[in-house]
Design a protein around this motif. Structure first.
Motif, PDB file in Angstrom:
ATOM      1  N   SER A  38     -43.798  21.713   9.036  1.00 38.03           N
ATOM      2  CA  SER A  38     -44.435  21.584   7.835  1.00 38.03           C
ATOM      3  C   SER A  38     -43.637  21.821   6.626  1.00 38.03           C
ATOM      4  O   SER A  38     -42.833  22.813   6.845  1.00 38.03           O
ATOM      5  CB  SER A  38     -45.615  22.328   7.822  1.00 38.03           C
ATOM      6  N   LYS A  81     -50.124  17.095   3.069  1.00 39.91           N
ATOM      7  CA  LYS A  81     -49.900  17.149   4.585  1.00 39.91           C
ATOM      8  C   LYS A  81     -48.249  16.577   4.535  1.00 39.91           C
ATOM      9  O   LYS A  81     -48.338  15.334   4.748  1.00 39.91           O
ATOM     10  CB  LYS A  81     -50.787  16.360   5.415  1.00 39.91           C
ATOM     11  N   TYR A  83     -44.221  16.938   5.941  1.00 40.96           N
ATOM     12  CA  TYR A  83     -43.556  17.168   7.122  1.00 40.96           C
ATOM     13  C   TYR A  83     -42.037  16.743   7.060  1.00 40.96           C
ATOM     14  O   TYR A  83     -41.726  15.692   6.523  1.00 40.96           O
ATOM     15  CB  TYR A  83     -44.264  16.505   8.413  1.00 40.96           C
ATOM     16  N   ALA A 170     -53.476  15.594  10.002  1.00 45.32           N
ATOM     17  CA  ALA A 170     -54.096  16.243   8.702  1.00 45.32           C
ATOM     18  C   ALA A 170     -55.066  17.521   9.153  1.00 45.32           C
ATOM     19  O   ALA A 170     -55.456  18.082   8.256  1.00 45.32           O
ATOM     20  CB  ALA A 170     -54.934  15.028   7.924  1.00 45.32           C
TER      21      ALA A 170
END
Length: 381
Positions: A38, A81, A83, A170
């Protein structure tokens, strides 16, 4: 990296529910692969926190092919969200059949009567400080069988090949789900010093026959209400991008584009940046949220949405896409989308409320927009 077929067993989203891989596809690039971690260490989604986290993640890597990809929510009170990802894949959907799932429970929020009351409340707020509010509805569906995420994405690509198709992890460990959709709307693309955006505002349900469909398109193009709604969005986008650009080309009149279920008024805007250090994320945040998903002016519309809507939009009406270390990237408005779990789907869609809006028309527009994901599930043919 190229594969002959999409979604073979060794690829992300094989024939099982995989909430740990990310997918994004447009006419420019297809990105797919397991997430490497993340970008964020907390749930904060305010602009300074997110921009700093993205810049830090890309600066820390020595991999020239690494990118940041994912989704930013509609509201700063919800979690982004985002990454780290590396793989770029040539995608070729496999198979022609759209599986039909069996719904065992369906719930719309708000229901049609309550939504009509919401539209009336929004119109009562209109005045010098508010001229448009976008109101959304959510559709919850429980399924009798486990959903194939790979098939759902392949179906979205098949029925709307010109869209911006995505699947972003998510959920949390105890409640895994994936944010999936096929948006028709480009928020911002940056390639070198050139930028492109394609705001959509003003919509109508497509006709059932070629003659009805042509009549719907003409009605939309000549609708004073929809042209006004579109003009509000274009004006806001122009004002947001002008400070970043040496030149900005904004067509005088909108054109029409279509999805499988809806016609939209569309304007493609291009520009040439004045500062090479400006990134695609900088520009996306300058535009977000546009009047097409929020209203106008922004702060007044946000306040109205908060007072009227009874559910969290989460990632719906935010933006989804990717950016590389050079600042190039592509971000789509997160529309025609749903939160997808093993045996449940929660769809989101909205409609722009302006003077002259009629509740039944706006409700019908939203239901037509649900058709993109419903069609990929086999519910609409």
């Amino acid at each position: 990296m190229k594969y002959e077929y999409f979604f073979e067993d060794e690829l992300p989203y094989a024939r099982r529910f995989d909430a740990n891989a990310l997918f994004y596809s447009s006419s420019w690039k297809t990105i797919s692969g397991p997430i490497r971690g993340s970008v964020l260490t907390s749930g904060a989604s305010d602009q300074p926190t997110l921009k700093s986290a993205i810049a830090r993640a890309l600066a820390d890597t020595r991999d020239a092919h690494q990118i940041v990809a994912g989704a930013v929510p509609f509201s700063r009170h919800s979690s982004a969200k985002l990454y780290l990802l590396r793989d770029f894949v040539d995608l070729r959907p496999k198979g022609d059949e759209i599986a039909a799932y069996r719904p065992i429970a369906v719930d719309m929020s708000p229901h049609k009567k309550a939504f009509a009351e919401d539209v009336a409340r929004a119109l009562e707020l209109f005045g010098p400080s508010l001229s448009k509010v976008v109101l959304a509805r959510a559709l919850d569906i429980a399924l009798a069988e486990e959903l194939s995420l790979s098939s759902l994405i392949a179906n979205l690509l098949r029925i709307n090949p010109s869209g911006y198709t995505f699947a972003v992890p998510a959920g949390i460990e105890s409640h895994p789900y994936v944010f999936v959709g096929a948006s028709p709307e480009l928020l911002l693309r940056k390639k070198g010093m050139t930028i492109t955006t394609n705001p959509l505002a003003g919509s109508i349900k497509r006709g059932k026959t070629p003659e009805e469909d042509e009549a719907s398109a003409k009605a939309l193009l000549h609708s004073a209400k929809n042209r006004h709604e579109h003009a509000l969005v274009i004006s806001a986008v122009r004002d947001a991008l002008a400070p970043f650009c040496e030149t900005l080309d904004v067509p005088d009149t909108p054109s029409l584009i279509k999805t499988p279920t809806v016609w939209h008024l569309s304007t493609t805007i291009t520009g040439y940046l004045s500062d090479p250090r400006c990134s695609s994320v900088d520009l996306a945040f300058a535009l977000h949220p546009t009047p097409a998903v929020c209203g106008y002016p922004t702060e007044s519309a946000m306040s109205a949405i908060s007072s009227i809507e009874t559910f969290d939009r989460e990632l719906y009406a935010g933006f989804v896409g990717w950016m590389d270390a050079s600042g190039d990237g592509e971000w789509a408005v997160a529309l025609r989308c749903a939160n997808v779990a093993r045996q449940s789907v929660k769809l989101f869609a909205g409609a722009g409320i302006v003077a002259g809006s009629r509740p039944l028309d706006e409700a019908a527009e939203i239901e037509a927009k649900f058709g993109t994901v419903l069609g990929a599930l086999g519910f609409v043919r």
